[in-house]
Design a protein around this motif. Sequence first.
Motif, PDB file in Angstrom:
ATOM      1  N   GLY A   9       0.784  -1.216   0.000  1.00 18.23           N
ATOM      2  CA  GLY A   9       0.000   0.000   0.000  1.00 18.23           C
ATOM      3  C   GLY A   9       0.816   1.266   0.000  1.00 18.23           C
ATOM      4  O   GLY A   9       0.277   2.361  -0.022  1.00 18.23           O
ATOM      5  N   VAL A  10       2.147   1.182   0.015  1.00 16.21           N
ATOM      6  CA  VAL A  10       3.011   2.355   0.000  1.00 16.21           C
ATOM      7  C   VAL A  10       3.480   2.573  -1.428  1.00 16.21           C
ATOM      8  O   VAL A  10       3.860   1.620  -2.111  1.00 16.21           O
ATOM      9  CB  VAL A  10       4.222   2.156   0.932  1.00 16.21           C
ATOM     10  CG1 VAL A  10       5.141   3.364   0.862  1.00 16.21           C
ATOM     11  CG2 VAL A  10       3.750   1.929   2.353  1.00 16.21           C
ATOM     12  N   THR A 131      -3.748  -7.288   0.179  1.00 21.12           N
ATOM     13  CA  THR A 131      -4.505  -8.164   1.091  1.00 21.12           C
ATOM     14  C   THR A 131      -5.713  -7.448   1.664  1.00 21.12           C
ATOM     15  O   THR A 131      -6.788  -8.050   1.818  1.00 21.12           O
ATOM     16  CB  THR A 131      -3.603  -8.645   2.241  1.00 21.12           C
ATOM     17  OG1 THR A 131      -2.978  -7.504   2.870  1.00 21.12           O
ATOM     18  CG2 THR A 131      -2.539  -9.594   1.734  1.00 21.12           C
ATOM     19  N   LEU A 132      -5.601  -6.150   1.953  1.00 23.12           N
ATOM     20  CA  LEU A 132      -6.742  -5.406   2.482  1.00 23.12           C
ATOM     21  C   LEU A 132      -7.805  -5.197   1.412  1.00 23.12           C
ATOM     22  O   LEU A 132      -9.006  -5.294   1.688  1.00 23.12           O
ATOM     23  CB  LEU A 132      -6.280  -4.058   3.041  1.00 23.12           C
ATOM     24  CG  LEU A 132      -7.377  -3.194   3.692  1.00 23.12           C
ATOM     25  CD1 LEU A 132      -8.068  -3.948   4.824  1.00 23.12           C
ATOM     26  CD2 LEU A 132      -6.783  -1.883   4.207  1.00 23.12           C
ATOM     27  N   VAL A 133      -7.378  -4.944   0.174  1.00 19.27           N
ATOM     28  CA  VAL A 133      -8.338  -4.815  -0.925  1.00 19.27           C
ATOM     29  C   VAL A 133      -9.178  -6.074  -1.054  1.00 19.27           C
ATOM     30  O   VAL A 133     -10.409  -6.034  -1.155  1.00 19.27           O
ATOM     31  CB  VAL A 133      -7.598  -4.510  -2.249  1.00 19.27           C
ATOM     32  CG1 VAL A 133      -8.531  -4.675  -3.450  1.00 19.27           C
ATOM     33  CG2 VAL A 133      -7.032  -3.091  -2.228  1.00 19.27           C
ATOM     34  N   GLY A 289      -4.639  -0.028   9.134  1.00 18.93           N
ATOM     35  CA  GLY A 289      -3.428   0.442   8.476  1.00 18.93           C
ATOM     36  C   GLY A 289      -3.711   0.906   7.070  1.00 18.93           C
ATOM     37  O   GLY A 289      -2.940   0.663   6.136  1.00 18.93           O
ATOM     38  N   LEU A 290      -4.813   1.619   6.892  1.00 17.71           N
ATOM     39  CA  LEU A 290      -5.292   1.994   5.566  1.00 17.71           C
ATOM     40  C   LEU A 290      -4.434   3.083   4.925  1.00 17.71           C
ATOM     41  O   LEU A 290      -4.051   4.049   5.581  1.00 17.71           O
ATOM     42  CB  LEU A 290      -6.740   2.488   5.662  1.00 17.71           C
ATOM     43  CG  LEU A 290      -7.345   2.984   4.351  1.00 17.71           C
ATOM     44  CD1 LEU A 290      -7.755   1.804   3.482  1.00 17.71           C
ATOM     45  CD2 LEU A 290      -8.532   3.894   4.608  1.00 17.71           C
ATOM     46  N   ASN A 312     -15.196   0.086   1.746  1.00 15.44           N
ATOM     47  CA  ASN A 312     -14.942   0.115   0.299  1.00 15.44           C
ATOM     48  C   ASN A 312     -13.748   1.017   0.014  1.00 15.44           C
ATOM     49  O   ASN A 312     -13.870   2.248   0.050  1.00 15.44           O
ATOM     50  CB  ASN A 312     -16.172   0.634  -0.443  1.00 15.44           C
ATOM     51  CG  ASN A 312     -17.346  -0.321  -0.349  1.00 15.44           C
ATOM     52  OD1 ASN A 312     -17.222  -1.482  -0.717  1.00 15.44           O
ATOM     53  ND2 ASN A 312     -18.469   0.160   0.165  1.00 15.44           N
ATOM     54  N   PRO A 313     -12.571   0.445  -0.286  1.00 11.56           N
ATOM     55  CA  PRO A 313     -11.359   1.261  -0.520  1.00 11.56           C
ATOM     56  C   PRO A 313     -11.247   1.742  -1.965  1.00 11.56           C
ATOM     57  O   PRO A 313     -10.312   1.381  -2.698  1.00 11.56           O
ATOM     58  CB  PRO A 313     -10.231   0.288  -0.152  1.00 11.56           C
ATOM     59  CG  PRO A 313     -10.778  -1.058  -0.489  1.00 11.56           C
ATOM     60  CD  PRO A 313     -12.262  -1.000  -0.245  1.00 11.56           C
TER      61      PRO A 313
END
Length: 404
Positions: A9-10, A131-133, A289-290, A312-313
């Motif tokens: 995510g970075v 993984t978060l998506v 940790g979004l 919903n990202p």
Amino acid sequence: MTATGSAEGVPADHQPRAAVSGLVDAVVLGSGVNLIEVVRALSIAGVRSGVVPGPAEPARLSRHVTTVAVRDWADPQLGGEDEFVEKLVRYGLRQSAKPPLLFTSDEALLLVSAHRQRLAEAFRFVIARHTLVINCADKGQFAGLAARLGLPVPATLVLAPGTDWRVPDVAGVGFPLVLKPERRDRAWHSGLGIRGKALHLETPEELAAVWPALRELGQTILLQRAVPGGEDRMESYHVYVDELGQVVGEFTGRKIRTLPTQYGHTTALVVDDAEDVRRCGQQLVAALGLVGVAKFDFKRDDDGRLHLLEVNPRFQLWHHPGARAGANIPDLVHADLTGRPRPPSAPRLRTVHWCHPDDWFAGRRQGLGRVAWARWALRCPAKAFWAWDDPLPLVAAGVKRARR
């Protein structure tokens, strides 16, 4: 900031802000009302969009867009994903600078996340870690994530009806229940013959009656304890978090009406200033940790407690009224991605109402008369598909609806 997204995510391709000057057009993926409303938010900031819509999309007629490609985002069986990504990359590489890439549907979100490394060669974007998506897009996996982190979700049971002919024992969840698919698609709506996002079940007999159709559908489903109250108790937190973990833009909102009335699509909403929603959203951003943009959906119960329903990202329709209220999240993202200064944030957000053309039908179902509804709608600063200087998307949306 040049944010192209890494596996965690970075941003993987970071350049200083001074590296790119001026406005760079955004490429916006998706369909329906989410697409046109994100285009509207960008146009408020003077940003022209290159869109990748579905076929016959109203957004294609907006004077603020150029169509880059067409893809049927609503077709779960659509193939050729690798070829489509290569087509996007070729377009991006032809531009003078990497265009910002925004995604307004679950399908577009999943495509960008899965192909983030290849797309990063031609586009700038900020997105949550993969993984978060996946955990947010798949409701079954989100239930597991919520259990592990102790998130404030209603009691939930995840089932696979296609592998078991027996109606499940849901004593641990209790009635009334909300039945949700792991992912909404055409098969979900046609298989159960419903228009809503979910199905409300009051008794074991109602669950038994629908179970054969669920077996035929073959999807993983969620049975979740229903939070009492109507759709006007649905509240949300909207946020953009940069790659340093700082909240750059945020606002809260509440649904007013949906169609269908229960578990329907939003037809009227208000951007407000709910402090407890904002505080709860900020806590969840930290817990997950979004990085990137996200919408947190809550429902408020009879005691005023907030229950988290989903995350919903991605970019979505609320960003248009949010921009009118003074928190233009797509513009903030675009500014960071292109290296221009961030637009100033309003010290206090305005209360802004938004309505969809279908709110005419939702309002009638709530007993609003024609004149009363028309007066209310005309006072809304934000309207789906419509702008006085850009009316054709609304005309196209009306034609599309008439052909259904």
